[in-house]
Design a protein around this motif. Structure first.
Motif, PDB file in Angstrom:
ATOM      1  N   GLU A  90       9.785 -14.193   0.785  1.00 23.87           N
ATOM      2  CA  GLU A  90       9.741 -14.477   2.220  1.00 23.87           C
ATOM      3  C   GLU A  90       8.376 -14.963   2.671  1.00 23.87           C
ATOM      4  O   GLU A  90       8.200 -15.374   3.824  1.00 23.87           O
ATOM      5  N   GLY A  91       7.411 -14.924   1.772  1.00 22.42           N
ATOM      6  CA  GLY A  91       6.063 -15.349   2.129  1.00 22.42           C
ATOM      7  C   GLY A  91       5.435 -14.485   3.203  1.00 22.42           C
ATOM      8  O   GLY A  91       4.768 -14.978   4.129  1.00 22.42           O
ATOM      9  N   THR A  92       5.664 -13.165   3.100  1.00 22.38           N
ATOM     10  CA  THR A  92       5.163 -12.238   4.114  1.00 22.38           C
ATOM     11  C   THR A  92       3.651 -12.306   4.246  1.00 22.38           C
ATOM     12  O   THR A  92       3.099 -12.218   5.350  1.00 22.38           O
ATOM     13  N   PHE A  93       2.977 -12.472   3.110  1.00 21.99           N
ATOM     14  CA  PHE A  93       1.516 -12.522   3.119  1.00 21.99           C
ATOM     15  C   PHE A  93       1.053 -13.887   2.624  1.00 21.99           C
ATOM     16  O   PHE A  93       1.400 -14.306   1.522  1.00 21.99           O
ATOM     17  N   SER A  94       0.280 -14.551   3.428  1.00 21.65           N
ATOM     18  CA  SER A  94      -0.238 -15.864   3.033  1.00 21.65           C
ATOM     19  C   SER A  94      -1.460 -15.732   2.123  1.00 21.65           C
ATOM     20  O   SER A  94      -1.767 -16.642   1.358  1.00 21.65           O
ATOM     21  N   ASN A  95      -2.139 -14.611   2.212  1.00 17.02           N
ATOM     22  CA  ASN A  95      -3.332 -14.370   1.409  1.00 17.02           C
ATOM     23  C   ASN A  95      -2.954 -13.584   0.154  1.00 17.02           C
ATOM     24  O   ASN A  95      -2.417 -12.477   0.255  1.00 17.02           O
ATOM     25  N   PRO A  96      -3.210 -14.120  -1.052  1.00 18.98           N
ATOM     26  CA  PRO A  96      -2.862 -13.409  -2.287  1.00 18.98           C
ATOM     27  C   PRO A  96      -3.515 -12.038  -2.399  1.00 18.98           C
ATOM     28  O   PRO A  96      -2.944 -11.118  -2.981  1.00 18.98           O
ATOM     29  N   PHE A  97      -4.723 -11.889  -1.841  1.00 20.23           N
ATOM     30  CA  PHE A  97      -5.396 -10.590  -1.900  1.00 20.23           C
ATOM     31  C   PHE A  97      -4.608  -9.531  -1.131  1.00 20.23           C
ATOM     32  O   PHE A  97      -4.480  -8.387  -1.580  1.00 20.23           O
ATOM     33  N   LEU A  98      -4.073  -9.910   0.025  1.00 20.80           N
ATOM     34  CA  LEU A  98      -3.263  -8.978   0.801  1.00 20.80           C
ATOM     35  C   LEU A  98      -2.004  -8.581   0.046  1.00 20.80           C
ATOM     36  O   LEU A  98      -1.590  -7.418   0.067  1.00 20.80           O
ATOM     37  N   SER A  99      -1.391  -9.554  -0.630  1.00 21.89           N
ATOM     38  CA  SER A  99      -0.144  -9.301  -1.336  1.00 21.89           C
ATOM     39  C   SER A  99      -0.359  -8.546  -2.646  1.00 21.89           C
ATOM     40  O   SER A  99       0.284  -7.524  -2.908  1.00 21.89           O
ATOM     41  N   ASP A 100      -1.267  -9.049  -3.492  1.00 17.98           N
ATOM     42  CA  ASP A 100      -1.422  -8.529  -4.849  1.00 17.98           C
ATOM     43  C   ASP A 100      -2.304  -7.298  -4.939  1.00 17.98           C
ATOM     44  O   ASP A 100      -2.225  -6.552  -5.923  1.00 17.98           O
ATOM     45  N   VAL A 101      -3.142  -7.095  -3.947  1.00 17.70           N
ATOM     46  CA  VAL A 101      -4.074  -5.970  -4.005  1.00 17.70           C
ATOM     47  C   VAL A 101      -3.717  -4.905  -2.973  1.00 17.70           C
ATOM     48  O   VAL A 101      -3.339  -3.784  -3.318  1.00 17.70           O
ATOM     49  N   ILE A 102      -3.805  -5.256  -1.707  1.00 15.73           N
ATOM     50  CA  ILE A 102      -3.630  -4.238  -0.664  1.00 15.73           C
ATOM     51  C   ILE A 102      -2.175  -3.773  -0.567  1.00 15.73           C
ATOM     52  O   ILE A 102      -1.888  -2.564  -0.612  1.00 15.73           O
ATOM     53  N   PHE A 103      -1.234  -4.726  -0.445  1.00 14.35           N
ATOM     54  CA  PHE A 103       0.173  -4.344  -0.290  1.00 14.35           C
ATOM     55  C   PHE A 103       0.705  -3.669  -1.549  1.00 14.35           C
ATOM     56  O   PHE A 103       1.355  -2.618  -1.474  1.00 14.35           O
ATOM     57  N   ALA A 104       0.421  -4.244  -2.717  1.00 15.84           N
ATOM     58  CA  ALA A 104       0.924  -3.685  -3.974  1.00 15.84           C
ATOM     59  C   ALA A 104       0.397  -2.269  -4.202  1.00 15.84           C
ATOM     60  O   ALA A 104       1.156  -1.360  -4.566  1.00 15.84           O
ATOM     61  N   SER A 105      -0.896  -2.073  -3.982  1.00 15.50           N
ATOM     62  CA  SER A 105      -1.483  -0.745  -4.187  1.00 15.50           C
ATOM     63  C   SER A 105      -0.893   0.269  -3.223  1.00 15.50           C
ATOM     64  O   SER A 105      -0.540   1.393  -3.614  1.00 15.50           O
ATOM     65  N   SER A 106      -0.774  -0.122  -1.967  1.00 22.13           N
ATOM     66  CA  SER A 106      -0.329   0.811  -0.933  1.00 22.13           C
ATOM     67  C   SER A 106       1.126   1.216  -1.116  1.00 22.13           C
ATOM     68  O   SER A 106       1.470   2.404  -1.007  1.00 22.13           O
ATOM     69  N   ILE A 107       1.983   0.253  -1.413  1.00 21.74           N
ATOM     70  CA  ILE A 107       3.402   0.579  -1.502  1.00 21.74           C
ATOM     71  C   ILE A 107       3.710   1.426  -2.736  1.00 21.74           C
ATOM     72  O   ILE A 107       4.524   2.355  -2.700  1.00 21.74           O
ATOM     73  N   GLU A 108       3.023   1.149  -3.846  1.00 17.26           N
ATOM     74  CA  GLU A 108       3.232   1.945  -5.054  1.00 17.26           C
ATOM     75  C   GLU A 108       2.800   3.389  -4.835  1.00 17.26           C
ATOM     76  O   GLU A 108       3.522   4.331  -5.187  1.00 17.26           O
ATOM     77  N   GLU A 109       1.620   3.574  -4.269  1.00 18.15           N
ATOM     78  CA  GLU A 109       1.135   4.938  -4.055  1.00 18.15           C
ATOM     79  C   GLU A 109       1.935   5.647  -2.964  1.00 18.15           C
ATOM     80  O   GLU A 109       2.118   6.864  -3.033  1.00 18.15           O
ATOM     81  N   PHE A 110       2.420   4.900  -1.977  1.00 17.76           N
ATOM     82  CA  PHE A 110       3.234   5.546  -0.939  1.00 17.76           C
ATOM     83  C   PHE A 110       4.521   6.111  -1.522  1.00 17.76           C
ATOM     84  O   PHE A 110       4.912   7.245  -1.199  1.00 17.76           O
ATOM     85  N   PHE A 111       5.204   5.346  -2.348  1.00 24.27           N
ATOM     86  CA  PHE A 111       6.457   5.830  -2.922  1.00 24.27           C
ATOM     87  C   PHE A 111       6.217   7.063  -3.793  1.00 24.27           C
ATOM     88  O   PHE A 111       7.016   8.013  -3.760  1.00 24.27           O
ATOM     89  N   LYS A 112       5.139   7.066  -4.571  1.00 26.62           N
ATOM     90  CA  LYS A 112       4.823   8.251  -5.379  1.00 26.62           C
ATOM     91  C   LYS A 112       4.555   9.453  -4.474  1.00 26.62           C
ATOM     92  O   LYS A 112       5.043  10.560  -4.718  1.00 26.62           O
ATOM     93  N   TRP A 113       3.752   9.222  -3.441  1.00 26.56           N
ATOM     94  CA  TRP A 113       3.420  10.276  -2.480  1.00 26.56           C
ATOM     95  C   TRP A 113       4.687  10.807  -1.820  1.00 26.56           C
ATOM     96  O   TRP A 113       4.866  12.021  -1.661  1.00 26.56           O
ATOM     97  N   PHE A 114       5.571   9.903  -1.444  1.00 26.76           N
ATOM     98  CA  PHE A 114       6.802  10.278  -0.746  1.00 26.76           C
ATOM     99  C   PHE A 114       7.694  11.144  -1.634  1.00 26.76           C
ATOM    100  O   PHE A 114       8.282  12.126  -1.167  1.00 26.76           O
TER     101      PHE A 114
END
Length: 224
Positions: free
Chosen positions: A57-81
């Motif tokens: 869907e092209g949610t993030f135009s910046n690769p850093f936001l997609s590959d670093v911030i979003f990827a890190s946050s969502i993975e750790e959130f699911f583990k935390w949850f």
């Protein structure tokens, strides 16, 4: 294929066994740890689906936001949850060191499935490097997360909510640092070595602190 799957799962099981054997004061039920490992494996698929949809869907135009911030946050959130919903109030989460084990278990379940899928795509030649970097880093992210879950459950200083937040934020920050280094080019990628040394030092420090909390917890409850 059997060799690839075995090579993908073996590092995760080895690291989980390591942290399990570090606990000399009490023995955590293996069935509960196995269930937690399986929970971690299962969450791999919704995480991958969300990441795939976000990319398509092209949610993030910046690769850093997609590959670093979003990827890190969502993975750790699911583990935390998973730990927050299924494990934190479990009757067998009964001492501070258990957080270390359950945090490592859910992280290594995720890392093992991710590792298997990667090896199936790119071959067994990458198995050794992935065992050293992604698998071990996920294990240590989980250790840090689990340490703060243990602090939240057994702390008597009225900072339970603060520790719950740290259980999410601390591994996210470590994961962000790891992913950021992976995006670096040239000689800067060699920052990974000192970062991994720091990560192991920090993770094992949390293991020792959790063990001290365990001894204190057993003493206060007249179990030693």
């Amino acid at each position: 294929m059997f060799i690839l799957i075995s090579a993908g799962i073996a590092p995760g099981l080895a690291l989980l066994s390591y942290f399990y054997l570090r606990n000399q004061m009490s023995t955590e039920p293996r069935r509960t740890l196995l269930h937690t490992f399986i929970y971690g494996a299962i969450i791999t698929f919704p995480i991958m689906f969300i990441q795939y949809v976000s990319e398509e869907e092209g949610t993030f135009s910046n690769p850093f936001l997609s590959d670093v911030i979003f990827a890190s946050s969502i993975e750790e959130f699911f583990k935390w949850f998973v730990i927050f919903v299924a494990i934190l109030r479990h009757v067998e989460f009964d001492d501070p060191y258990d957080g270390i084990l359950y945090g490592a278990a859910v992280s290594l379940g995720f890392a093992s499935v991710e590792n298997v899928l990667y090896l199936l795509s790119f071959g067994i030649d990458t198995a050794f490097l992935r065992a050293i970097l992604p698998v071990s880093s996920h294990a240590l992210f989980g250790v840090v997360m689990g340490y703060y879950f243990g602090k939240s459950k057994f702390s008597k200083d009225n900072k339970q909510l603060e520790y719950l937040i740290l259980a999410f934020l601390a591994p996210v920050l470590l994961h962000l640092s790891y992913n950021t280094i992976l995006t670096l080019k040239g000689h800067l990628i060699y920052l990974m070595l000192p970062f991994m040394l720091f990560l192991w030092w920090f993770g094992l420090r949390k293991v020792k602190q959790a063990h001290r909390h365990l001894v204190q917890h057993l003493y206060e409850n007249n179990k030693i």
